[in-house]
Design a protein around this motif. Structure first.
Motif, PDB file in Angstrom:
ATOM      1  N   LYS A  55     -40.112  14.062  20.398  1.00 47.16           N
ATOM      2  CA  LYS A  55     -40.170  12.781  21.088  1.00 47.16           C
ATOM      3  C   LYS A  55     -39.226  11.772  20.432  1.00 47.16           C
ATOM      4  O   LYS A  55     -38.609  10.960  21.114  1.00 47.16           O
ATOM      5  CB  LYS A  55     -41.595  12.251  21.059  1.00 47.16           C
TER       6      LYS A  55
ATOM      7  N   ASN B 209     -35.712  12.539  21.755  1.00 52.58           N
ATOM      8  CA  ASN B 209     -35.482  12.059  23.114  1.00 52.58           C
ATOM      9  C   ASN B 209     -36.818  11.708  23.727  1.00 52.58           C
ATOM     10  O   ASN B 209     -37.654  12.573  23.944  1.00 52.58           O
ATOM     11  CB  ASN B 209     -34.782  13.158  23.927  1.00 52.58           C
ATOM     12  N   PRO B 210     -37.074  10.444  23.986  1.00 52.88           N
ATOM     13  CA  PRO B 210     -38.390  10.029  24.494  1.00 52.88           C
ATOM     14  C   PRO B 210     -38.726  10.653  25.853  1.00 52.88           C
ATOM     15  O   PRO B 210     -39.882  10.671  26.252  1.00 52.88           O
ATOM     16  CB  PRO B 210     -38.273   8.510  24.616  1.00 52.88           C
ATOM     17  N   GLN B 211     -37.705  11.164  26.542  1.00 52.24           N
ATOM     18  CA  GLN B 211     -37.953  11.764  27.860  1.00 52.24           C
ATOM     19  C   GLN B 211     -38.699  13.096  27.738  1.00 52.24           C
ATOM     20  O   GLN B 211     -39.419  13.488  28.644  1.00 52.24           O
ATOM     21  CB  GLN B 211     -36.625  12.016  28.567  1.00 52.24           C
ATOM     22  N   TRP B 212     -38.477  13.775  26.632  1.00 49.11           N
ATOM     23  CA  TRP B 212     -39.091  15.097  26.476  1.00 49.11           C
ATOM     24  C   TRP B 212     -40.554  14.943  26.122  1.00 49.11           C
ATOM     25  O   TRP B 212     -40.897  14.348  25.107  1.00 49.11           O
ATOM     26  CB  TRP B 212     -38.367  15.882  25.380  1.00 49.11           C
ATOM     27  N   LYS B 213     -41.378  15.497  26.961  1.00 50.66           N
ATOM     28  CA  LYS B 213     -42.810  15.422  26.652  1.00 50.66           C
ATOM     29  C   LYS B 213     -43.270  16.795  26.219  1.00 50.66           C
ATOM     30  O   LYS B 213     -43.397  17.714  27.006  1.00 50.66           O
ATOM     31  CB  LYS B 213     -43.568  14.975  27.895  1.00 50.66           C
TER      32      LYS B 213
END
Lengths: 469, 709
Positions: free
Chosen positions: B350, B353-357
């Protein structure tokens, strides 16, 4: 070598008859339980063409003096109806209803096996004879003992699970197989009337054996399988160059290898074929007199086969395709699919004209793959014919892979059917996937066996060209 | 010839070259694939998706619940009447159906009794392949053993009578408990509401199943008669058992025109809900709803059914929804540390890249694993977890809702009836909206929590990775074994030196190995059938039965060896060097086919089976080879083989697993027999898998280990 000798002797010791009788007993025991096994309803075993339940329906209609073809239930020949029909009704002699028919199919299987054995024996004899006349027998004898492939093929036919299943599954494919084998045996033994009879009956009953016309003619014209014919010409020429060798050769060979096409036998075959065809047609015409004549029969039997009317699932690939295809293109694709078989006939006939029996195997395998209503009985036939060429195909590749594939597919197919029909968690694609896999394995089998056979021919050719020391 | 004319080998096609490359690196590939398969299995709770209602027509919770306090208090009155009836001393067990029928009739439903005989659990392992009704033989029963189901049907005012929704409330007519009475009360209040509403498009069937002979048997008997051409057993046996049926008999005569003594049917069933109330209250203050969904052979109802129940229970009524989990896994140390590792990984990802959950909290992960393990185990057993299993055999989606209430006073009971009644009403209203049968959502999935699932596309990856080494290793061994021979075979057309056997039929050599593998698998079929005869022995304890089973199996194994040995073409007195390699190759191929087959029939069984079978089949090597080499690596390999083979023996694996979960002091030798008995009594395909695939492969591995070479 010792080991192989042992194998050969052990196979001889094994005894064809003992195992054949055992297989008959096994079948009779299984046919006692066949009501519980319920094999006759499996799509893998009985097709709209071969199902005995449909035949019983046709017979019943006929008894009510209606056309047996009314209602699109029965699609077989009228002759089959009058011969097998009485066996499908309950009678007093045998309490158990269909026992009569299972007896017929067991006997048909047994006769087929015996004829395969006889064909195999003559093939093996021809094999040894050919090697001798090429002067290769000494080379081969050191390494290879010729296996009695006829005995093995007969036993493979009798003990193949596919044959057993189709024999106790109440369908007419044992009879189809019997006629094909009769024709093959007649042609290989030179019994022209028998060959013509088998071919005419098989093609009349089930249409696809029509393509066997070419190999049967080759068999009658050139004789049994052997290496390419020009090798003989070469070896004779070489023999003339070396007189000493020639003498030895002549002393060994009983008769000279035939390299010319014998037109007389072929013409006789044509004659007998036309006699049998007219006979069968007359019988059918008499039968169909009140139900619309021969035209109706052709439409309901061959028309049904060629136009793929019944789209219920089976182990072939056509039902799915024609269930999906738009009606507009249907005729086009019908032609494409059927011409597919015909396309392969000519090239194969040219390439394999010196091996007519093997050609029979190849044609049967191809037609069982592309046929409109295939069943496991078809593969039972061509698999045992394959075993006839055990000596030639010793170097075949992927045999283990193919074996695993056949086992896997034949186990997976009923499970997929169950998941689709009974459990509802699968769909038609699941079942069709196994059908496609099955077709692929058949293709690989044909390709590999043909290439193994051609390699064998090449090997012999090379050996012939080595100057002998 | 080889010297004079070097054979020019044509370059193989690319696909074959890829295959050859993989085969030549089979060790590496198989280690990587197996590890990846196990890792993928452990990652399933992370990869699981949130459930969503896939079918638009369902629209759960879109309508205001119509069940009022009046309905709930009616249900409570009904409940009290049944409980009072039970407390009377002169209780014969017949009155409760009568009371239920009376109330159903008052509400305007059509009522009929269904009388049934329990069908004793028989040994018919091939049941799976023959439709649902095969092989059931009516036996002579004593008349007193009848169970009586009461069936009430509300005809839908807007329907055509072609479809129905089923509510099942099992109760014991001999001794009814508070929980069973509560479930009857719930069904009664819902039934009373549904008899008034105008929106019904499907008939409602309320089956008050008499669980005197077990809940499943009652429901299964009713379903069997519903789906076959039967006109009710009542008519058939009336003369035979006149005495015992007299109360029912009287009632039929009194209200003959209303209560049918025939069998009443509504349309095909769209869904079925089994409502049960547990007697034990949960440890928390909230009411808990347990969902049981596993039917026979690991079949699951459509995920949408679970979704709407979960959605309505959580969002509509505020119940706590649970699915079964293995509690002992929750405290396991390694799972917790693995969870921590994954959480850490998730935070790292995270931060990149905050997009990856990716990554879930530790507690979620551990709970997901426990639920997943239970889900896998229950599916693998192939034994239904409740009466809903009977419906799945007829392709009807069904679940069991087991409620654990916290209730003490009667006002709390009414409140409970109201909440659960509204939940049931909501579910029925949703299903009522359906135009087709459930088909949108998944049938093949594993639950990791009530609201998270791993679908077939995800969990298949783990399995595929696990078994993909099998064909590779089989091919590698096979080609090695063949190569060794072809190396010798290079000079086939020179006269062979004396004494040295020149092999031919190199490509058919595997037939001998295939023959012994086939013989062992046939032996597996015999082992499968042996318990049929053993179960006929009266008064024998499980351990003795198991012993006899093992001894008989061993005897038949020796017999099979003797028979296959006498037909053996290869000379057994001088075993070939790579004979074991061919045998292992064929064994591995057979294991691959078997596992693939099983993954289609019952995925969970195949997954668990693959975890045991794949490492065993891959590593097995004759011990003599290890002894000969006597290096550290060979020693380790030998020990590893012996351990794996020990664990691979089905009884050993079962007892170890049971011991690990329940503690070793409670495990006895006979437990395996009891377990196997339950498997075949429920027609589980797992039983066939164990006896016809797993056991033969294990025997062949043993054979390979002790191979003389």
């Amino acid at each position: 070598m010792e080991e192989e000798n042992k194998i050969g002797s052990q196979i001889k010791k094994l005894g064809f008859w003992k195992w054949a009788v055992a297989s008959i007993i096994f079948r009779l025991v299984l046919s006692y339980f066949s009501e519980n096994l319920n094999l006759s309803t499996r799509p893998e075993v009985s097709t709209p063409l071969t199902s005995l339940r449909r035949l019983a329906e046709g017979y019943w209609l006929k008894q009510l003096s209606m056309s047996p073809y009314s209602g699109s239930m029965y699609h077989g020949s009228p002759l089959l109806l009058s011969v097998l029909g009485p066996l499908t009704v309950k009678n007093i002699i045998v309490e158990y209803q269909l026992f009569g028919y299972s007896l017929v199919s067991v006997i048909a299987d047994f006769i087929s096996a015996v004829l395969i054995r006889a064909t195999g024996r003559s093939l093996v004899a021809a094999h040894g004879h050919n090697l001798k006349s090429l002067g290769l027998d000494k080379l081969f004898k050191d390494i290879v003992e010729i296996l009695p492939s006829g005995d093995i093929a007969g036993l493979v036919y009798l003990w193949n699970p596919f044959t057993i299943v189709s024999s106790i599954g109440f369908n007419t494919s044992p009879i189809e197989n019997l006629f094909v084998i009769v024709s093959l045996y007649g042609a290989s033994a030179g019994l022209i009337p028998l060959a013509a009879f088998g071919w005419v009956m098989a093609s009349h009953l089930f249409l696809y054996p029509l393509v066997l016309f070419i190999p049967v003619i080759f068999l009658l014209g050139y004789g049994l399988d052997g290496p390419p014919r020009k090798l003989f010409v070469q070896s004779i020429l070489r023999g003339e160059e070396r007189p000493a060798d020639h003498v030895e050769l002549n002393s060994l060979t009983n008769k000279p290898i035939k390299t010319t096409f014998s037109w007389r036998r072929v013409i006789l075959f044509f004659l007998w074929t036309s006699i049998w065809i007219s006979y069968v047609l007359v019988l059918c015409a008499i039968f169909m007199r009140e139900y619309g004549g021969l035209g109706e029969m052709f439409k309901r039997t061959y028309g049904f086969v060629l136009s793929v009317e019944d789209l219920s699932p089976n182990i072939g690939v056509l039902w799915y395709f024609f269930a999906e295809v738009f009606d507009f293109f249907r005729n086009f694709f019908l032609i494409v699919f059927h011409v597919n078989i015909l396309f392969m006939i000519l090239p194969l006939a040219i390439r394999l004209n010196h091996r007519p029996c093997f050609l029979v195997f190849v044609y049967l395998a191809i037609s069982s793959m592309l046929k409109s209503y295939p069943s496991v009985g078809d593969s039972a036939l061509y698999l045992s014919l394959l075993v006839l060429f055990l000596n030639e195909l010793a170097e075949m590749q992927f045999s283990f892979f193919l074996f695993c594939g056949y086992v896997g597919v034949s186990l997976l197919s009923p499970v997929m059917h169950n998941i689709w029909i009974w459990r509802g968690t699968g769909n038609a694609n699941f079942y069709f996937a196994t059908a496609m896999a099955y077709a692929c394995f058949q293709i690989i089998l044909v390709v590999e066996s043909v290439s193994a056979m051609l390699n064998y021919d090449r090997k012999i050719k090379k050996l012939c060209n080595i100057p002998k020391v | 010839m080889a010297e004079t004319e070097p054979v020019i080998k044509p370059k193989p096609r690319p696909i074959i070259r890829i295959g050859l490359f993989l085969i030549s690196h089979s060790l590496l590939v198989s280690v990587v694939c197996c590890t990846a398969g196990i890792v993928a299995l452990l990652l399933l709770p992370v990869l699981a998706k949130n459930t969503y209602v896939s079918e638009n027509a369902l629209m759960p919770g879109s309508a205001r619940p119509m069940l009022t306090n009046d309905d709930a208090s009616d249900g409570h009155k009904f409940l009290n009447r049944i409980l009072n009836l039970d407390s009377k001393p002169i209780n014969t067990g017949i009155e409760i159906p009568e009371v239920i029928a009376e109330h159903m009739m008052e509400l305007g439903g059509e009522v009929s009794y269904h009388k049934f005989q329990p069908i004793s659990n028989k040994f018919h392992p091939l049941h799976f392949f023959l439709g649902p009704d095969a092989g059931i033989i009516k036996e002579n029963y004593s008349c007193s053993s009848y169970g009586i189901n009461t069936v009430g049907i509300i005809r839908a005012p807007r329907g055509d009578g072609k479809e129905a929704i089923v509510m099942v409330t099992p109760y014991n007519s001999v001794r009814i408990t508070m929980g069973e009475a509560l479930s009857l009360g719930i069904a009664y209040s819902v039934f009373s509401l549904l008899s008034r509403v105008t929106w019904l498009a499907k008939d409602i069937i309320w089956l008050a199943a008499d669980s005197k002979h077990g809940e499943y048997a009652a429901v299964a008997a009713w379903l069997r008669d519903y789906n076959t051409l039967s006109f009710g057993d009542l008519m058939l046996y009336q003369e035979m058992c006149d005495a015992s049926t007299s109360p029912v008999h009287e009632m039929i005569q009194v209200k003959g025109d209303v209560i049918s003594n025939g069998f009443r049917r509504a349309g095909t069933m769209a869904a079925a809900l089994v409502i049960k109330v547990a007697d034990s209250s949960p440890e928390f203050g909230n009411d808990v709803l347990n969902i049981y969904a596993e039917a026979s052979n690991g079949q699951m109802p459509n995920l949408d059914l679970i979704n709407i129940v979960n959605y309505l229970a959580v969002h509509g009524q505020g119940l706590q929804v649970r699915v079964e989990k293995i509690w002992s896994l929750l405290d396991s140390l390694w799972l917790n540390s693995l969870g921590k590792l994954l959480e850490l990984l998730g935070t790292v990802v995270k931060s990149l890249n905050p997009q990856w959950k990716f990554g879930i909290p530790v507690s979620d992960y551990v709970e997901g694993c426990a639920t997943l393990a239970s889900s896998l185990y229950n599916q693998a057993l192939g034994v239904p977890t409740g009466p809903h299993g009977a419906f799945r055999d007829y392709q009807v989606d069904a679940i069991t809702m087991e409620l654990s209430p916290t209730l003490f006073s009667s006002s709390q009971r009414v409140l409970f009836l109201l909440r659960v009644g509204r939940l049931v009403e909501g579910v029925i209203r949703s299903v009522n909206n359906l135009l087709e049968k459930f088909h949108q959502s998944f049938f093949l999935y594993l639950l990791t929590s009530p609201s998270r699932f791993a679908s077939v596309g995800v969990y298949m990856i783990a399995f595929a990775l696990l078994i993909s080494p099998l064909p590779l290793v089989a091919a590698a061994l096979f080609s090695d074994a063949s190569k060794l021979k072809t190396a010798k075979d290079e000079i086939p057309f020179k006269p062979a030196p004396l004494g040295e056997p020149v092999p031919i039929f190199t490509s058919w050599k595997w037939l001998y190995a295939a023959k012994s593998v086939l013989a062992v698998h046939l032996w597996g079929a015999i082992v499968t059938l042996l318990p049929y005869f053993l179960s006929q022995i009266p008064n024998s304890s499980p351990s003795i039965n198991l012993l006899i089973w093992i001894v008989l199996s061993l005897l038949s194994l020796f017999f099979a060896y003797a028979v296959s040995g006498s037909f053996s073409f290869s000379s057994t007195n001088q075993p070939q060097i790579n004979e074991w390699a061919l045998l292992k190759s064929v064994t591995v191929a057979a294991a691959f086919i078997g596992l693939c087959l099983m993954s289609v029939i019952n995925f969970a069984t195949a997954e668990i089976g693959a975890l045991l079978l794949v490492p065993m089949c891959l590593t097995v090597v004759p011990l003599r080879l290890d002894v000969k080499v006597s290096t550290m690596r060979a020693f380790l390999r030998g020990v590893c083989n012996v351990l794996l083979v020990f664990v691979g023996f089905p009884p050993a694996a079962f007892l170890l697993l049971k011991g690990a979960i329940d503690g070793f002091d409670s495990v006895t030798f006979g437990d395996f027999w009891v377990w196997a008995e339950s498997l075949w009594a429920w027609n589980s395909a797992t039983y066939i898998y164990i006896c016809m695939i797993h056991l033969p492969c294990w025997v062949l591995c043993i054979h390979t280990i002790f191979h003389r070479c």
